[in-house]
Design a protein around this motif. Structure first.
Motif, short mmCIF file in Angstrom:
data_model
loop_
_atom_site.label_atom_id
_atom_site.label_comp_id
_atom_site.label_asym_id
_atom_site.label_seq_id
_atom_site.Cartn_x
_atom_site.Cartn_y
_atom_site.Cartn_z
N UNK A 12 29.42 -43.76 -46.68
CA UNK A 12 30.56 -43.32 -46.81
C UNK A 12 31.36 -43.73 -48.24
N UNK A 13 30.97 -44.94 -48.44
CA UNK A 13 31.68 -45.80 -49.58
C UNK A 13 31.37 -45.00 -51.14
N UNK A 14 32.26 -45.39 -51.99
CA UNK A 14 31.90 -44.99 -53.20
C UNK A 14 30.51 -45.59 -53.84
N UNK A 15 30.00 -44.88 -54.76
CA UNK A 15 28.76 -44.97 -55.01
C UNK A 15 28.48 -46.56 -55.64
N UNK A 16 29.43 -46.98 -56.47
CA UNK A 16 29.15 -48.24 -57.11
C UNK A 16 29.20 -49.56 -55.97
N UNK A 17 30.28 -49.40 -54.88
CA UNK A 17 30.13 -50.21 -53.80
C UNK A 17 29.10 -50.15 -52.88
N UNK A 18 28.52 -48.79 -52.92
CA UNK A 18 27.53 -48.51 -51.75
C UNK A 18 26.11 -49.07 -52.34
N UNK A 19 26.03 -49.11 -53.77
CA UNK A 19 24.92 -49.62 -54.23
C UNK A 19 24.77 -51.18 -54.29
#
Length: 192
Positions: A12-19
């Motif tokens: 559910x997190x933004x892509x950059x944070x998730x990665x």
């Protein structure tokens, strides 16, 4: 702290944070493989010396280490990996405690392991490890009650309290996990 981070739900997190979080989780998994190898050596050749419990350390620790390596190989960076590592790492605490017939000092390994689980930035491995120790403490009291080996009482509650002591242990670990959950949840709410 965002509850998605706390509970390891990175989708559910933004892509950059998730990665970045997945990468950190993979690195933590790799670190834990090394921690497992180190613990295997300790239970095989250090904590086993006092009562000649080498076999328990070598075989039990070996099984835990191979399982951790397989989890890393097939599930690295996932929540499944974090929870299973949280469960399995407590196996070394259980082995150390059993190798010393319940000596209190061996229980301190649990605290060390809980400190390392913070590497995951996820509360679920901590809860899984606490539940594992709860189960082991409570179940061991029933399964090993009255059994002796080489003149030593195998039960870990050789203090006359029996099930009451196991209940204390279970309440403590449950409280420990709950306290960590609440402190981590409230940490993110302090946005002043």
């Amino acid at each position: 702290m965002n509850s998605s981070v706390l509970l390891g739900r990175y989708e559910t997190l933004p892509k950059l944070i998730r990665e970045q979080l997945y990468k950190e989780a993979e690195n933590a998994d790799k670190t834990f493989v090394y921690i497992f190898v180190l613990n295997w050596l300790i239970v095989s050749f250090v904590t086993s010396i006092t009562y000649n419990t080498y076999l328990l350390g070598i075989i039990g620790g070996g099984i835990l280490t191979v399982a951790a390596f397989l989890i890393y190989k097939f599930f690295k960076g996932t929540q499944i990996s974090r929870v299973l590592i949280g469960i399995l790492i407590m196996g070394f605490s259980i082995i150390m405690i059993q190798q010393h017939y319940g000596r209190i000092e061996m229980h301190f390994h649990i605290f060390v392991v809980l400190a390392f689980l913070v590497l995951y930035k996820d509360i679920l491995p901590v809860i899984a490890s606490a539940v594992t120790i709860d189960f082991d403490s409570f179940a061991t009291d029933f399964w090993l009650d009255g059994i002796t080996e080489d003149g030593y009482n195998v039960s870990r509650t050789d203090d006359g309290l029996g099930t009451l002591a196991a209940g204390y242990n279970e309440a403590y670990w449950t409280g420990n996990g709950t306290g960590r959950l609440l402190s981590w949840t409230n940490f993110g709410n302090n946005t002043s």
